[in-house]
Design a protein around this motif. Structure first.
Motif, short mmCIF file in Angstrom:
data_model
loop_
_atom_site.label_atom_id
_atom_site.label_comp_id
_atom_site.label_asym_id
_atom_site.label_seq_id
_atom_site.Cartn_x
_atom_site.Cartn_y
_atom_site.Cartn_z
N LYS A 190 -11.36 11.20 67.67
CA LYS A 190 -12.82 11.26 67.66
C LYS A 190 -13.40 10.62 66.41
O LYS A 190 -12.75 10.54 65.38
N ILE A 191 -14.66 10.21 66.53
CA ILE A 191 -15.44 9.69 65.41
C ILE A 191 -16.68 10.56 65.29
O ILE A 191 -17.32 10.90 66.29
N TRP A 192 -17.02 10.92 64.04
CA TRP A 192 -18.22 11.70 63.77
C TRP A 192 -19.12 10.91 62.83
O TRP A 192 -18.65 10.24 61.91
N LYS A 193 -20.39 11.00 63.05
CA LYS A 193 -21.37 10.37 62.18
C LYS A 193 -22.02 11.43 61.29
O LYS A 193 -22.30 12.54 61.75
N VAL A 194 -22.22 11.11 60.02
CA VAL A 194 -22.93 12.01 59.13
C VAL A 194 -24.42 11.90 59.45
O VAL A 194 -25.02 10.84 59.26
N VAL A 195 -25.00 13.00 59.96
CA VAL A 195 -26.39 12.98 60.38
C VAL A 195 -27.28 13.85 59.50
O VAL A 195 -28.47 14.00 59.77
N GLY A 196 -26.69 14.44 58.46
CA GLY A 196 -27.51 15.27 57.58
C GLY A 196 -26.69 15.85 56.46
O GLY A 196 -25.46 15.72 56.41
N THR A 197 -27.38 16.47 55.54
CA THR A 197 -26.73 17.24 54.49
C THR A 197 -27.36 18.63 54.48
O THR A 197 -28.48 18.82 54.95
N ARG A 198 -26.61 19.60 53.97
CA ARG A 198 -27.15 20.94 53.83
C ARG A 198 -26.39 21.67 52.74
O ARG A 198 -25.29 21.24 52.34
N THR A 199 -26.97 22.73 52.27
CA THR A 199 -26.35 23.54 51.24
C THR A 199 -25.60 24.69 51.90
O THR A 199 -26.18 25.43 52.70
N GLY A 200 -24.33 24.82 51.56
CA GLY A 200 -23.51 25.87 52.14
C GLY A 200 -23.48 27.11 51.28
O GLY A 200 -23.98 27.14 50.15
#
Length: 772
Positions: A477-487
């Protein structure tokens, strides 16, 4: 107590290794140049709260190696290893698969553009991690000239008949072949056109051939670097004990730079740029751009800043490194691995740099991490680490990523970053940070969860808009980075971390053998998942943020065999498990974790002929004594028959060979552990006072001692001065020669502390799990 280490901390423990000479733990100054260094980079990547949101972009078809592979590392869903954008403005993405196909992705549609397995009679991908169709790069003017370049490997029959560009390595096993293709119609969905071979070189083994080939995307028409092709050539697996990477007369162990439009190369099929750093040097081939490499896996250029070239370089048994590569650089392999001296006769350790090191002119990493093999894993075996070079993010969509070099470990799937501004040649290594990962629903995951495998085979890619992509061979599979967030922060409280010797959350399969689980405590002791292996790690979680749990169970109630699913560590030698030495003479201990009943307990007794017999106990988790046979314990959380009634107990022993004491809960065990419900349990042991306690969901459980008097012979000191023989989970005898007391249940986040945790500490830890 010792130095502590957990998943979310940069703190680490010293590797335990047996040696005639006491090895140096870190890379600090030493007066003895022959003092080996067992932990060359003590600083672990710091867990960042910054996370990437990944969205599935594509699922590529399954593929198989040619000939069929026998190495399980090659038997993947497929072997996709890069994703990039065709430089023609069409938005089409390209994906090479080592097993042969070159895919184009267009608006979500995927199709085979060119298949190397069909095209080349001697195509070979059946042995070697990089064998097959290794890479493709498109000429910056592809839209007009239709030219692109590929590298693939061919077998021994080709070696016997085809003329190499430079003499093959001795007893060559595979040849890497670089080909120029010219498409009749650059916009066509399938290739039609012509090709010509421009470079061929044979390698002694199936590893470390030519990996990436690429053009510098930051070069513009008129720049000296424009249209020049870079080729990352490995050492063929023989740089370990030869000088091949330092030998300037051979391509092996180098980055080469050639001009596909030229003709002054040795075979007349390419040119040698006059600006190359070693042109005209006696004994040196002019194609060399940089040298001294083992396995130059992936390189890329910073789209901004100084347009620096960064290389992810795979090490031997110790160092994974990022280099900033400039013309003429010598990375030092094999006299050096990272910023250390390498000696092939002892690959378990590295050595301090000699005092006269500057005279060699070696270039050292701008960022690096070490392998840190678990103490109970052979130091010279594959410990499941290899760097996957990445990309500097200079896009506009995610400001928090700007100026970060994002890369990872291709085996275990960790995604890391370092700040470009902190990666400076000639200075200390830049700090590393491990990124958190989330799906689009906000669920925190690891790449092993996305890839559905303990071995991820992670790679990175980008497109013309600087978007980032991650891909895995494990499930193709390939995934695209669509956002950032704070964990969220750590799931381990500071109080618990201080005394945490072993911690198994079943989110960290050991990439070299995912039937084992990595330890997030200070001891780093590998846990073996006995009989069920990787299947024992199931998709379930006791608390928010947990994705996996351990399944243990009785397998064949009617048979007295050794097939029950359980887990643990075991060393029956007199010295016990050295990495668990924190329990040697300990004044206290705590065993705690999450448990869920999933079947019938107690289990039928498979050791007796009576079908109605039941075991008189249900094994949860415990620390074995120093003289244990695999059953005797120092600290144990378990269900045990007490006066004819099964009860939850804390069972402990202070002295090896001495009597045990049991503290039993008053509450009915079925109320304590209702079927199908996750419950947090803890048992504490104070060896200096003889006090024991039980806790459920952070609260004390009323109970009673079952043995009168003082069976521990308490004298205000700790336990016997011996290392435990191991840890047992879900039943006794982790060495798997006897079955006893199986548990049909699931477990999560098991913790073993070398101190008596107080009620407040346990309550706080329980609450932390629920808030995580």
């Amino acid at each position: 107590m010792g130095v502590r280490r957990r998943w979310v901390s940069a703190i680490t423990a010293t590797v335990v290794a047996a040696a005639l000479v006491a090895p140096t733990a870190g890379a600090g100054p030493t007066t003895d140049p022959d003092a080996p260094i067992t932990d060359p980079i003590p600083e672990q990547p710091e867990q960042s709260r910054l996370g990437l949101v990944l969205q599935e972009y594509a699922q590529l078809p399954a593929s198989q190696a040619t000939p069929p592979a026998t190495d399980p590392r090659l038997i993947r869903h497929n072997r996709i290893n890069y994703v990039g954008e065709v430089p023609d403005g069409s938005g089409r993405m390209y994906v090479p698969d080592l097993n042969g196909p070159l895919y184009l992705l267009d608006g979500g549609r995927q199709h085979v553009y060119l298949d190397f397995k069909e095209r080349f009679e001697h195509f070979y991908s059946g042995r070697g991690m990089g064998s097959g169709f290794g890479f493709v790069t498109f000429h910056p003017e592809f839209a007009g000239n239709g030219r692109f370049y590929t590298v693939h490997t061919e077998d021994e029959e080709a070696i016997a008949t085809e003329e190499p560009t430079y003499p093959n390595q001795p007893d060559a096993f595979v040849q890497s072949v670089v080909t120029e293709w010219t498409a009749d119609d650059p916009s066509a969905e399938k290739f039609s056109g012509t090709s010509r071979e421009i470079f061929r070189f044979g390698f002694s083994t199936q590893i470390h051939a030519i990996q990436q080939i690429d053009f510098n995307p930051t070069a513009r028409p008129g720049d000296p670097d424009y249209g020049l092709l870079y080729m990352a050539v490995g050492d063929g697996g023989i740089g370990l004990d030869t000088d091949i990477p330092q030998d300037m007369s051979t391509p092996a162990g180098k980055i080469l730079r050639i001009d596909p439009d030229g003709t002054d190369g040795p075979n007349g099929q390419y040119g040698i740029p006059a600006s190359n750093p070693f042109v005209g040097r006696p004994g040196a081939i002019g194609e060399i751009y940089a040298l001294g490499m083992r396995d130059p896996h992936r390189f890329s250029w910073d789209p901004g800043g100084r347009h620096a070239m960064y290389l992810g370089h795979i090490g031997q048994h110790a160092i994974e490194a990022v280099y900033e590569v400039r013309a003429g650089d010598n990375l030092g392999w094999s006299p050096r691995e990272g910023r250390f001296e390498f000696r092939p006769e002892n690959q378990c350790w590295l050595y301090p740099l000699p005092e006269d090191d500057e005279k060699y002119g070696y270039v050292y990493p701008v960022a690096a991490y070490d392998h840190d093999p678990p103490p109970n894993w052979p130091c010279n075996s594959d410990s499941g680490h290899a760097i996957s070079g990445g990309q500097v993010y200079r896009g506009t969509d995610f400001p928090r990523l700007r100026g970060k070099y994002i890369f990872g470990d291709l085996v275990d799937g960790r995604v890391l970053y370092t700040e470009v501004d902190e990666m400076r040649r000639g200075e200390q290594r830049a700090p590393l940070h491990e990124m958190q990962l989330f799906d689009t629903g906000g669920k925190r995951m690891r790449m092993t969860d996305f890839a559905e495998d303990g071995r991820v085979d992670l790679r990175f890619g980008t497109d013309s808009k600087r978007n980032l992509y991650l891909l895995a061979k494990a499930n193709g599979k390939i995934w695209k980075v669509v956002g950032t967030r704070t964990g969220a922060g750590s799931e381990v409280t500071d109080r618990v971390e201080r005394d945490l010797v072993a911690y198994y959350d079943f989110e960290h399969p050991f990439a070299a053998d995912d039937s084992r689980e990595l330890d997030g405590g200070s001891s780093r002791t590998l846990l073996t998942q006995v009989n069920g292996g990787e299947d024992m790690r199931v998709h379930d979680g006791a608390y928010p943020g947990s994705n996996n749990a351990l399944q243990v169970k009785q397998v064949a109630p009617e048979a007295n065999g050794n097939d029950d699913w359980k887990a643990g560590t075991w060393d029956g030698d007199a010295d016990g498990v050295e990495s668990l030495g924190a329990f040697n003479g300990a004044k206290g201990a705590t065993v705690m974790g999450w448990f869920k009943i999933t079947g019938e307990n107690p289990s039928p007794n498979s050791t007796t002929p009576e079908p109605g017999d039941r075991f008189n106990a249900v094994g949860l988790a415990g620390i074995l004594s120093g003289d244990s046979d695999g059953h005797g314990v120092r600290a144990l959380l378990e269900l045990i028959n007490v006066d004819g009634q099964l009860r939850l107990v804390a069972l402990g022993r202070r002295l090896d060979g001495g009597a045990s004491q049991t503290f039993a809960a008053q509450q009915n065990w079925r109320e304590v552990l209702p079927p199908g419900e996750w419950v947090h349990l803890a048992a504490t042991f104070d060896y200096t006072t003889g006090e024991m306690a039980l806790y459920r969901n952070g609260r004390p459980l009323p109970g009673f001692y079952t043995v009168p008097g003082d069976p521990w012979q308490v004298d205000r000191t700790g336990t016997s001065a011996t290392n435990p023989r191991g840890i047992k989970i879900g039943g006794s005898f982790p060495r798997n020669d006897v079955e006893r007391n199986p548990c049909n249940c699931r477990m999560d986040s098991l913790m073993f502390l070398d101190a008596t945790a107080g009620a407040d500490t346990i309550a706080q830890q329980y609450r932390r799990f629920l808030r995580h």
